[in-house]
Design an enzyme around this catalytic site. Sequence first.
Site, PDB file in Angstrom:
ATOM      1  N   HIS A 123      29.834  43.859  36.742  1.00 50.65           N
ATOM      2  CA  HIS A 123      30.369  42.601  37.271  1.00 50.65           C
ATOM      3  C   HIS A 123      29.830  41.357  36.584  1.00 50.65           C
ATOM      4  O   HIS A 123      30.065  40.251  37.085  1.00 50.65           O
ATOM      5  CB  HIS A 123      30.080  42.464  38.764  1.00 50.65           C
ATOM      6  CG  HIS A 123      30.770  43.479  39.623  1.00 50.65           C
ATOM      7  ND1 HIS A 123      31.970  43.234  40.248  1.00 50.65           N
ATOM      8  CD2 HIS A 123      30.423  44.741  39.945  1.00 50.65           C
ATOM      9  CE1 HIS A 123      32.320  44.309  40.943  1.00 50.65           C
ATOM     10  NE2 HIS A 123      31.399  45.236  40.766  1.00 50.65           N
ATOM     11  N   LYS A 182      32.529  28.132  46.009  1.00 51.11           N
ATOM     12  CA  LYS A 182      31.967  29.326  45.368  1.00 51.11           C
ATOM     13  C   LYS A 182      30.462  29.126  45.326  1.00 51.11           C
ATOM     14  O   LYS A 182      29.980  28.039  45.669  1.00 51.11           O
ATOM     15  CB  LYS A 182      32.512  29.512  43.949  1.00 51.11           C
ATOM     16  CG  LYS A 182      32.433  28.236  43.098  1.00 51.11           C
ATOM     17  CD  LYS A 182      32.997  28.448  41.705  1.00 51.11           C
ATOM     18  CE  LYS A 182      34.507  28.410  41.648  1.00 51.11           C
ATOM     19  NZ  LYS A 182      35.110  29.587  41.049  1.00 51.11           N
ATOM     20  N   ARG A 183      29.702  30.160  44.936  1.00 49.10           N
ATOM     21  CA  ARG A 183      28.263  29.964  44.777  1.00 49.10           C
ATOM     22  C   ARG A 183      28.000  28.797  43.824  1.00 49.10           C
ATOM     23  O   ARG A 183      28.791  28.537  42.904  1.00 49.10           O
ATOM     24  CB  ARG A 183      27.610  31.239  44.219  1.00 49.10           C
ATOM     25  CG  ARG A 183      27.500  32.349  45.231  1.00 49.10           C
ATOM     26  CD  ARG A 183      26.610  31.994  46.395  1.00 49.10           C
ATOM     27  NE  ARG A 183      25.225  31.974  46.017  1.00 49.10           N
ATOM     28  CZ  ARG A 183      24.284  32.774  46.529  1.00 49.10           C
ATOM     29  NH1 ARG A 183      24.590  33.665  47.451  1.00 49.10           N
ATOM     30  NH2 ARG A 183      23.029  32.683  46.131  1.00 49.10           N
ATOM     31  N   LYS A 186      29.164  27.861  36.673  1.00 56.62           N
ATOM     32  CA  LYS A 186      30.418  27.560  37.383  1.00 56.62           C
ATOM     33  C   LYS A 186      30.762  26.068  37.311  1.00 56.62           C
ATOM     34  O   LYS A 186      31.858  25.649  37.685  1.00 56.62           O
ATOM     35  CB  LYS A 186      30.326  28.020  38.833  1.00 56.62           C
ATOM     36  CG  LYS A 186      30.149  29.549  38.962  1.00 56.62           C
ATOM     37  CD  LYS A 186      30.031  29.978  40.417  1.00 56.62           C
ATOM     38  CE  LYS A 186      29.654  31.443  40.601  1.00 56.62           C
ATOM     39  NZ  LYS A 186      30.813  32.366  40.534  1.00 56.62           N
ATOM     40  N   THR A 206      37.410  35.815  42.205  1.00 57.66           N
ATOM     41  CA  THR A 206      38.397  36.300  43.164  1.00 57.66           C
ATOM     42  C   THR A 206      38.889  35.135  44.030  1.00 57.66           C
ATOM     43  O   THR A 206      40.024  35.180  44.525  1.00 57.66           O
ATOM     44  CB  THR A 206      37.813  37.413  44.068  1.00 57.66           C
ATOM     45  OG1 THR A 206      36.495  37.034  44.454  1.00 57.66           O
ATOM     46  CG2 THR A 206      37.756  38.733  43.328  1.00 57.66           C
ATOM     47  N   LYS A 249      42.708  33.899  45.628  1.00 64.74           N
ATOM     48  CA  LYS A 249      43.006  33.500  47.016  1.00 64.74           C
ATOM     49  C   LYS A 249      43.701  32.141  47.044  1.00 64.74           C
ATOM     50  O   LYS A 249      44.649  31.923  47.810  1.00 64.74           O
ATOM     51  CB  LYS A 249      41.715  33.457  47.837  1.00 64.74           C
ATOM     52  CG  LYS A 249      41.041  34.815  47.959  1.00 64.74           C
ATOM     53  CD  LYS A 249      39.623  34.719  48.503  1.00 64.74           C
ATOM     54  CE  LYS A 249      38.884  36.031  48.245  1.00 64.74           C
ATOM     55  NZ  LYS A 249      37.444  35.926  48.525  1.00 64.74           N
TER      56      LYS A 249
HETATM   57  C1  KOT Z   1      24.935  40.048  40.783  1.00 65.66           C
HETATM   58  C2  KOT Z   1      23.763  40.634  40.338  1.00 65.66           C
HETATM   59  C3  KOT Z   1      23.782  41.499  39.257  1.00 65.66           C
HETATM   60  C4  KOT Z   1      24.968  41.779  38.643  1.00 65.66           C
HETATM   61  C5  KOT Z   1      26.146  41.177  39.087  1.00 65.66           C
HETATM   62  C6  KOT Z   1      26.122  40.315  40.144  1.00 65.66           C
HETATM   63  C7  KOT Z   1      27.330  39.684  40.620  1.00 65.66           C
HETATM   64  C8  KOT Z   1      28.514  39.498  40.005  1.00 65.66           C
HETATM   65  N1  KOT Z   1      27.440  39.176  41.827  1.00 65.66           N
HETATM   66  N2  KOT Z   1      28.630  38.711  42.009  1.00 65.66           N
HETATM   67  N3  KOT Z   1      29.305  38.896  40.891  1.00 65.66           N
HETATM   68  C9  KOT Z   1      30.698  38.494  40.836  1.00 65.66           C
HETATM   69  O1  KOT Z   1      31.495  39.639  41.098  1.00 65.66           O
HETATM   70  C10 KOT Z   1      32.843  39.300  41.331  1.00 65.66           C
HETATM   71  C11 KOT Z   1      33.570  40.553  41.707  1.00 65.66           C
HETATM   72  O2  KOT Z   1      33.758  41.369  40.599  1.00 65.66           O
HETATM   73  C12 KOT Z   1      33.446  38.598  40.137  1.00 65.66           C
HETATM   74  O3  KOT Z   1      34.722  38.183  40.474  1.00 65.66           O
HETATM   75  C13 KOT Z   1      32.591  37.406  39.712  1.00 65.66           C
HETATM   76  O4  KOT Z   1      33.062  36.880  38.509  1.00 65.66           O
HETATM   77  C14 KOT Z   1      31.137  37.833  39.562  1.00 65.66           C
HETATM   78  O5  KOT Z   1      30.318  36.720  39.292  1.00 65.66           O
END
Ligand code: KOT
Length: 835
Positions: free
Chosen positions: A370, A561-562, A567, A669, A673
Amino acid sequence: MTTEQTQSIQVEDDRSGLGIETLRRAIADNLFYLQGKWPEIATLNDFYMALANTVRDRLMPRWLNTIRNYRRSEVRVVAYLSAEFLLGPHLGIKLINLGIEELVRQAVADSGLALEDLLAQEEEPGLGNGGLGRLAACYMESLATLEIPAIGYGIRYEFGIFDQELRDGWQVEVTDKWLQYGNPWEIPRPESAVMVRFGGRTEAYTDDEGAYRVRWIPARVVKGVPYDTPIVGYYVNTTNTLRLWRAEAAESFNFQAFNQGDYYGAVDQKIYSENLTKVLYPNDEPLQGKQLRLEQQYFFVSCALQDMIRLHRGAGGDLRQFHQKFAVQLNDTHPAVAVAELMRLLVDEHRLPWDAAWEVSQSTFGFTNHTLLPEALEKWPLPLFGSLLPRHLEIIYEINQRFLDQARVHFLGDSQKLAQLSLIDESGERYVRMAHLACVGSHAINGVAELHSELLKQTVLKDFYQLWPQKFQNKTNGVTPRRWLLLCNPRLSQLITEHIGTDWVCQLEQLRQLEAYAEDREFQRQWRQIKRAVKQDLADHIQQTLNIAINPDSLFDIQVKRIHEYKRQHLNVLHIITLYNRIRRNPDIDIVPRTFIFGGKAAPGYIMAKLMIKVITSVAEVVNNDPQVCDRIKVVFLPDYNVTNSQPVYPAADLSEQISTAGKEASGTGNMKFSLNGALTIGTLDGANVEIRQAVGAENFFLFGLTIEEVQQLQESGYNPWDYYNRTPDLKEAINLINSGFFSHGNRELFKPLVDSLVYDDPYLLLADYSAYIDCQDTVGQRFRETDTWTRMSILNSARMGYFSSDRAIREYCQDIWHVTPISVQLKPYVQADA
Ligand code: KOT
């Protein structure tokens, strides 16, 4: 068929009735028997609990029949392993998926209550940080709706993501006590508890058959107790289980075997054990080297795999066929230690030969990545890993040796390649690389958007791609239309249904039929009217809670978002200040009134992100109170952004801000939405934005900014933000205004770290993208004035979002990775349904 499958379960009293009077009485009964209250003294929360239990009762036949179905050995079950499940509130979506929302609304009204007031009582389970956890929740919902046998495994954190308060414009974290009034949606299953070991040492021995074996003598044992939550699909009987584990003291171990008579030692042990699942780490990226975090990961993974093995063997299954019973998906690397744990369970505990166990493991696991952010790639210092999981470290060495032997043949002894591929990072201090473990142990590896999946192959997992190109796939994320349209935007849902019927709810591609209405004056008018009404609702809420008056006819420009530098919420702030300066320079300037809405949490230790919140709230304070501008620009920071609070936000957006630096956002995501709810996007070519733009049409998307290639080129050629600052007057003026103390009561130190980071370093290239962003925003403003054009674009956005349903994503996972098929669940009535 066994007797178990043919017999129906007999229960004394029927709680499946859906008559309005039956529901009303059921709520009254639960108030009396479960809450111990009568209506006059009951709180709203008592009524909520009574209603929640009424709904839960009505779910029970579906849930039990689903579980019974999956016990059949030939059924392959998806096990979704995730350290986070960000479910959001249960009641609303369960009413919708059961199709009983209106009946319940009426029953509640007959008791003199409003359903909305009861829904508002629910404390959402905030067991996740953001996108990754919310994706897991959307996927669980789609799995149930698609009637796929599935179980989610995770952690039952006692305290989820913190509640955010704002004091003096700063984020303050407050403990999330989501369990304090009880949780009607879970059932503890102490009879299914398992033991999880930690620390200690290993010992070699020869077994009865003369084979060399290893046993692990742990230093401590913790008990894992499962808590089950039903996840019901939309208009189907399938109700899958989310099984979350809570750590408890293993009393028998401490009180008897080891600590006889040591009462205080046992108390310490109890507190230590329960600590394990106390609190969710509130970071969007891993904190390198936090032992408790690794303990959490191993804890839930071991619980999950022991549970699966027990279920498999309980149904008469052979462990050599484990992969035929379970397809296990690793949601990023947080559960990656599962690869070593399954090997340990199969080889050490169940005495499978290594090669057979390895084949089972590789066939079992799939791995989803991710993030590309280098700082987010998990690795554990070897000494820490080895002291907590000594046997797993040995197993990882063994996996590594065999893997590198294979890679050596492929790369003809290229030692640099082998060092890069190794599961152990030995370039300095030694680490276990969790992504490498996940790649080696899985048969499929995927990214979460096309661009992201391509970049994975070119960057962080390049060497693995060269070795095993066939393992790599893309699975573009999706969101569930039940929560993110039907539930959160009932007005728009109704309008859509009136025109194209209800099929879109489970076949989101059907939205395409709305294209026929994009130019229809009457439809456009209704579409606008709904957007206006939803904006009015949000405006009312903001007025009531934050005491800020906003104009529902202004352009709602939203970024939720976070909070993270990549971002680029601060790029949005630079735009606000630029508009502010234009108005101050020319008070009569004709600009489109805008309301800028932000929401999001910052990781508690991420100082720069917290300063970004402070700069937003500080600019808000000045702009909102400046009589010269405040009828044209308003800035709102919505505190405590979570699933509950987000639901009224997506429907009210005109403009969705998706402005990350190209190459940094894996998918996103929220972008989906917004667009689904008819917002237009201003965005970069990053993550799923690329595919959203392709889907909705380039002419219906506001694109700006550097491409990944341009970002790379600029960085390679020596990016100097200072030059951009000097040669862009509006930019300079905006930054100088922050720097001057104008937004900080004259304090010039406050925002210095932010300003210095931008002007001297700017790792996320805000300054390079500033002009393109401002120009694009100017176009947005002009287009917003062309009401019919805007409305057409808005309709086309919704109409073309079918692809971004989590149903589509889950179907792809089922076909290409899990090889599972739907099974419909038949309801066997337990007792006669009431009339
Ligand atoms: C957190 C820690 C380690 C590795 C990955 C993450 C992570 C990635 N936490 N949230 N994400 C998000 O995941 C979403 C679902 O796939 C994505 O849409 C988004 O871009 C990621 O930032």
